[in-house]
Design a protein around this motif. Structure first.
Motif, PDB file in Angstrom:
ATOM      1  N   GLY A  65       0.807  -1.207   0.000  1.00 35.65           N
ATOM      2  CA  GLY A  65       0.000   0.000   0.000  1.00 35.65           C
ATOM      3  C   GLY A  65       0.842   1.261   0.000  1.00 35.65           C
ATOM      4  O   GLY A  65       0.616   2.191  -0.781  1.00 35.65           O
ATOM      5  N   LYS A  66       1.820   1.310   0.880  1.00 36.20           N
ATOM      6  CA  LYS A  66       2.669   2.505   0.984  1.00 36.20           C
ATOM      7  C   LYS A  66       3.453   2.745  -0.300  1.00 36.20           C
ATOM      8  O   LYS A  66       3.531   3.889  -0.791  1.00 36.20           O
ATOM      9  N   PHE A  67       4.037   1.684  -0.858  1.00 39.79           N
ATOM     10  CA  PHE A  67       4.865   1.883  -2.043  1.00 39.79           C
ATOM     11  C   PHE A  67       4.030   2.232  -3.267  1.00 39.79           C
ATOM     12  O   PHE A  67       4.453   3.044  -4.107  1.00 39.79           O
ATOM     13  N   VAL A  87      12.302  -1.971  -0.474  1.00 36.47           N
ATOM     14  CA  VAL A  87      12.500  -2.549   0.855  1.00 36.47           C
ATOM     15  C   VAL A  87      11.867  -1.639   1.900  1.00 36.47           C
ATOM     16  O   VAL A  87      12.178  -0.450   1.973  1.00 36.47           O
ATOM     17  N   GLY A  88      10.991  -2.212   2.703  1.00 36.09           N
ATOM     18  CA  GLY A  88      10.336  -1.451   3.753  1.00 36.09           C
ATOM     19  C   GLY A  88      10.782  -1.858   5.141  1.00 36.09           C
ATOM     20  O   GLY A  88      11.506  -2.836   5.323  1.00 36.09           O
ATOM     21  N   ASP A 145      11.792   3.806   5.823  1.00 38.47           N
ATOM     22  CA  ASP A 145      11.971   3.480   7.239  1.00 38.47           C
ATOM     23  C   ASP A 145      10.901   4.172   8.080  1.00 38.47           C
ATOM     24  O   ASP A 145      11.110   4.479   9.253  1.00 38.47           O
ATOM     25  N   GLY A 146       9.756   4.424   7.463  1.00 35.61           N
ATOM     26  CA  GLY A 146       8.636   5.040   8.157  1.00 35.61           C
ATOM     27  C   GLY A 146       7.333   4.702   7.459  1.00 35.61           C
ATOM     28  O   GLY A 146       7.323   4.062   6.398  1.00 35.61           O
ATOM     29  N   PRO A 147       6.188   5.139   7.989  1.00 38.56           N
ATOM     30  CA  PRO A 147       4.900   4.650   7.511  1.00 38.56           C
ATOM     31  C   PRO A 147       4.285   5.384   6.334  1.00 38.56           C
ATOM     32  O   PRO A 147       3.321   4.879   5.749  1.00 38.56           O
TER      33      PRO A 147
END
Length: 422
Positions: free
Chosen positions: A16-18, A340-341, A408-410
């Protein structure tokens, strides 16, 4: 540019984030959901604190004007659509229905299929396969075993015919389940016998169809062929893929970018599809199935948006695993980039699994035999703990893909892109 985003693990890697970040970066106009159904849960957190777990709308729907296409392989859950639309409106979206386009050929899950799927999973007892309980697998199975009993999104345009099919579906499933497998399944078993349930459900389903009427393949093709960028948002993870996962703990869905290519071909489109694989800094798995590097010491890592209650079961965490990553990357073909999350988890103490005891690679075994082998596999780790740079280097080497970005965050602002912006 057309780009597919797939999870190289067991799900929950951060699609979702990407997707949200890529759509904003490229100014994309459409997100295509090309597999899975309402069991998807793709979390997006905005810098202002708003959060939504996207299930059937595309994960970039907070971006004004971005459309969602549900392609024909997707299984639609009408009731969940209505609930998700309400949640999106409450979070500030004024036009979610106007931006949702559903292929009329999409299969539709019903309360009877949802109940039957939960009955089947309960009947397996200790041998449960893993389920989200929303009827996805049961809907796909019905379309293969009894296609005349299935509903498609276009069928909801004719409620009388849809109702007759619903009643036939209910009667067939009722015969398949003459009694509940245990006392806890009583409510689901009773749903197969409730006379008025079909009519009540159809009223709700027809309302969802009215708000997002069935679209033709030609309409879908014209939407995707508009000038600009399109994101293909995969559901679940490649290690759950029906062809490449570890049976029986798999999904009734094809998860790799090949499934997105097939959607394009079905619509008569042949653009170059860029393929991005997404991983967490560590492995996760929701529910049953093999996870060789599982480590309870990693349970301290926060997981605010993946609850452990409900059908999926416990949320497990494991160290990064070169063997499983290589397996997933091979299933996807050549990847154009790796995302990479959760790199903020690296200081917790991650280790790199480079082999299993007496096995530098996954053995060539029949699907269920391979699953049994993985359940007993003992990971071997490189000495010491991983630094961020060492982890990124190992992930690149194992996947064969260049690092395209990391976070490295949401939120989308926490994504750092390394590939060219044009």
């Amino acid at each position: 540019m057309f780009a597919a985003f797939v999870d190289l693990g067991f799900g929950d890697a951060g699609k979702g984030k990407f997707v949200d970040a890529w759509v904003r970066r490229r100014g994309a106009h459409t997100v295509v959901r090309f597999n899975g159904g309402a069991q998807a849960g793709h979390n997006v957190v905005l810098p202002d604190g708003r959060h939504h777990t996207f299930s059937q709308w595309g994960a970039a729907s907070f971006v004004p004007g971005v459309a969602t296409v549900l392609a024909a392989p997707v299984v639609v859950h009408p009731g969940a659509l209505l609930q998700e639309a309400q949640a999106l409106i409450a979070r500030g979206l004024t036009d979610p229905w106007q931006r949702l386009f559903i292929d009329g050929r999409c299969r539709v899950t019903t309360p009877f299929l949802q109940a039957a799927g939960r009955l089947r999973e309960r009947a397996r007892g200790a041998a449960a396969h893993g389920s989200c309980g929303v009827g996805f697998g049961e809907t796909v199975a019905l379309s293969l075993q009894q296609p005349a009993l299935g509903l498609h999104w276009a069928d909801l345009a004719q409620p009388a015919r849809a109702l007759a099919r619903l009643r036939d579906q209910q009667a067939w499933l009722r015969e398949a389940w003459p009694e509940p497998p245990d006392a806890a399944a009583q409510a689901d078993w009773q749903a197969l016998h409730e006379v008025a349930l079909a009519e009540r459900w159809l009223v709700q389903a027809h309302e969802a169809w009215r708000l997002a009427p069935a679209r033709s393949a030609d309409f879908m093709a014209s939407q995707l062929a508009r000038p600009g960028h399109v994101a293909f948002e995969g559901a679940q993870g490649v290690l759950l893929d029906e062809d490449h996962g570890f049976h029986p703990h798999t999904t009734w869905s094809r998860v790799t970018p090949t499934a997105a290519v097939d959607v394009l071909r079905d619509l008569g489109l042949t653009p170059r599809l860029h393929r991005y694989g997404i991983v967490r800094s560590y492995l996760t798995r929701h529910g049953t199935g093999p996870l060789p590097t599982v480590d309870p010491a990693l349970d301290s890592l926060p997981e605010p948006h993946n609850p452990e209650d409900g059908w999926q079961g416990p949320f497990r965490r494991g160290h990064p695993d070169a063997l499983l990553l290589r397996h997933a990357a091979r299933a996807c073909g050549a990847l154009d980039g790796l995302l990479v999350g959760h790199l903020d988890a690296v200081p917790v103490g991650l280790r790199w699994c480079h082999a299993y005891r007496d096995a530098p690679a996954l053995p060539q075994l029949a699907p269920e035999a391979l699953t049994a082998w993985l359940q007993a596999a003992q990971p071997l780790y490189e000495p010491g703990l991983l630094s961020r740079d060492a982890l990124l280097a190992r992930l690149h080497e194992a996947s064969g893909a260049a690092l395209a970005g990391w976070s490295d965050g949401p939120t989308h602002r926490d994504v750092r892109w390394l590939d060219p912006g044009e």
